[in-house]
Design an enzyme around this catalytic site. Structure first.
Site, mmCIF file in Angstrom:
data_model
loop_
_atom_site.group_PDB
_atom_site.id
_atom_site.type_symbol
_atom_site.label_atom_id
_atom_site.label_comp_id
_atom_site.label_asym_id
_atom_site.label_seq_id
_atom_site.Cartn_x
_atom_site.Cartn_y
_atom_site.Cartn_z
ATOM 1 C CG ASN A 7 -12.024 18.110 36.768
ATOM 2 O OD1 ASN A 7 -12.443 17.442 35.812
ATOM 3 N ND2 ASN A 7 -11.950 19.414 36.740
ATOM 4 N NE ARG A 89 -15.912 20.440 35.735
ATOM 5 C CZ ARG A 89 -15.285 20.919 34.666
ATOM 6 N NH1 ARG A 89 -14.067 20.547 34.390
ATOM 7 N NH2 ARG A 89 -15.902 21.759 33.869
ATOM 8 C CG HIS A 178 -18.219 27.735 33.899
ATOM 9 N ND1 HIS A 178 -18.244 28.620 32.854
ATOM 10 C CD2 HIS A 178 -17.030 27.097 33.840
ATOM 11 C CE1 HIS A 178 -17.105 28.515 32.174
ATOM 12 N NE2 HIS A 178 -16.365 27.606 32.754
ATOM 13 N NE ARG A 239 -13.816 26.684 25.684
ATOM 14 C CZ ARG A 239 -14.254 26.393 26.889
ATOM 15 N NH1 ARG A 239 -15.549 26.452 27.157
ATOM 16 N NH2 ARG A 239 -13.431 26.044 27.841
ATOM 17 C CD GLU A 382 -15.277 25.714 38.872
ATOM 18 O OE1 GLU A 382 -14.145 26.201 38.681
ATOM 19 O OE2 GLU A 382 -16.006 25.322 37.949
#
Ligand code: ADP
Length: 396
Positions: A7, A89, A178, A239, A382
């Site tokens: 990633n 990813r 996601h 956020r 993940e």
């Protein structure tokens, strides 16, 4: 068989090596501050190890990862040739990628073409792929996209109410993120329900520092809370989530900044942190205990928003088999889960207090036995899902 999952961000490189027979995490770590005067390598062996040294580019970072993986003393492989394939990813696959794809020149072009949709993420992801291709010549690589799972959304769900040509010309629409986690958790929920995924309607609630929900209809994504970017949807750590779009112009004027300046405020200084100064639920709970009203407001707002999304997704799906919580907050915060789903018995949602507060960390239901809609917690993974996808795409 060993699969390496990468990633790569603009200045970081996260990795995990998985054994696909046992599904064990053999080794993992992260290189941070690539390109700065001094970088950091943090990795797991018997315990956690950290050291500093400069990593001018992703190449030096990946060479360090290979050195650690193959270290004579503490390494987990004798030779990098033991790595069967590499899964990467990639944040934004736009409309180009509806599934993971084996990396070739066309896939690289596709990731490049989607850079305008994720200018902060896709270039770093691409650097990770290109560096791995250079350092692992001949090893097959797969790109796994955060957006791919959501590509089954219908136009009525993904189109924004702005001039249609903005979609046609610039690709402005809801994409969602996601996806790797939502897909993993939906599939694990189906196993828990004892039904094929294609027969399941599930609301997946991924609550980490970033967070999103998905309405999964007959095993496919029907709707999701993030938008063209990961800034939309619920109130997150830093956020803002959904706000009145006119606020952007008002803030630019009031703060005397440009749109990029406002976006920075909405991305880094908003959400829980913007309301109470902290984006970690552990701090927020501690402060609530001490009577901190601002922390209480932040938690209330966040749970309210998640509850709103769950409610609308239940209506969109019509019939729901299970609501499933996952990720840092979803897995670890019983108070957040309880607040989000309290008092919904008349809608067939009944959380069992004891099971919610004493979850044993195995994928399981936390709802009452007679709850028409089951509620579950499943730890997301993940990296494992990227490794699974890598094996599947390559037919290994
Ligand atoms: P990321 O989006 O960075 O992958 P994670 O899924 O790891 O995030 O979630 C991180 C968040 O999980 C933290 O910011 C914190 O709010 C929350 N969290 C972690 N552990 C706990 C805990 N024990 N109780 C409550 N919240 C927790």
């Amino acid at each position: 068989m060993k699969i390496l999952v990468i990633n790569a961000g603009s200045s970081s490189l996260k990795y995990q090596l998985l054994d696909m027979t046992s599904k064990d995490d053999l080794a993992s770590g992260i290189v941070e501050r690539i390109g700065e005067d001094m970088g950091t390598m943090t990795y797991k062996t018997d315990g956690k190890e950290v050291f500093e040294k400069p990593f001018p580019t992703h190449k030096e970072a990946m060479v360090e990862v290979i050195n650690i993986l193959t270290d004579a003393d503490k390494g987990v492989v004798k030779d990098k040739a033991e790595i069967a394939a590499i899964g990467h990813r990639v944040v934004h696959g736009g409309e180009t990628f509806t599934e993971p794809a084996e990396v070739d020149a066309k896939v690289i072009e596709g990731i490049k073409a989607n850079i305008p949709l994720a200018p902060l993420h896709n270039p770093g992801n691409l650097t990770g792929i290109e560096t791995a291709m250079e350092l692992f010549p001949g090893v097959r690589q797969v790109a796994v996209f955060d957006t791919a799972f959501h590509q089954t959304m219908e136009p009525k769900v993904f189109t924004y109410g702005i001039p249609y040509e903005m979609y046609e010309k610039f690709g402005i629409r809801r994409y969602g993120f996601h996806g790797t986690s939502h897909k993993f958790v939906a599939r694990e929920t189906a196993k828990l329900l004892g039904k094929p995924l294609e027969e399941c309607n599930i609301v997946t609630v991924h609550l980490g520092n970033g967070g999103s929900l998905a309405a999964v209809k007959n095993g496919k994504c029907y709707d999701t809370s993030m938008g063209m970017t990961p800034l939309a949807g619920i109130i997150m750590g830093t956020r803002c989530g959904d706000i009145d779009p006119a606020i952007v112009g008002v803030l630019a004027e009031k703060l005397g900044t440009d749109v990029a300046g406002v976006e920075k405020v909405l991305t880094n200084d908003s959400g829980l942190k913007g309301i109470c100064g902290s984006n970690d639920l552990r701090d927020i709970h501690a402060r609530i205990e001490e009577g901190d009203k601002q922390a209480e407001l932040a938690l209330d707002m966040a749970c309210h928003k998640v509850r709103q999304f769950i409610g609308s997704y239940c209506f969109e799906l019509g019939k729901v088999d299970c609501i499933v919580f996952t990720a840092g907050i979803g897995e670890n915060d019983p108070e957040y889960r309880a607040r989000t789903l309290s008092g919904l018995e008349s809608f067939g949602i009944s959380v069992n207090n004891d099971k919610n507060w004493n979850w044993d960390r195995t994928p399981s239901f936390i709802s009452d036995d007679d709850s028409a809609v089951k509620v579950a917690i499943i730890a997301t993974n993940e990296e494992l899902e990227i490794a699974n996808d890598t094996v599947a795409v390559l037919g290994l």
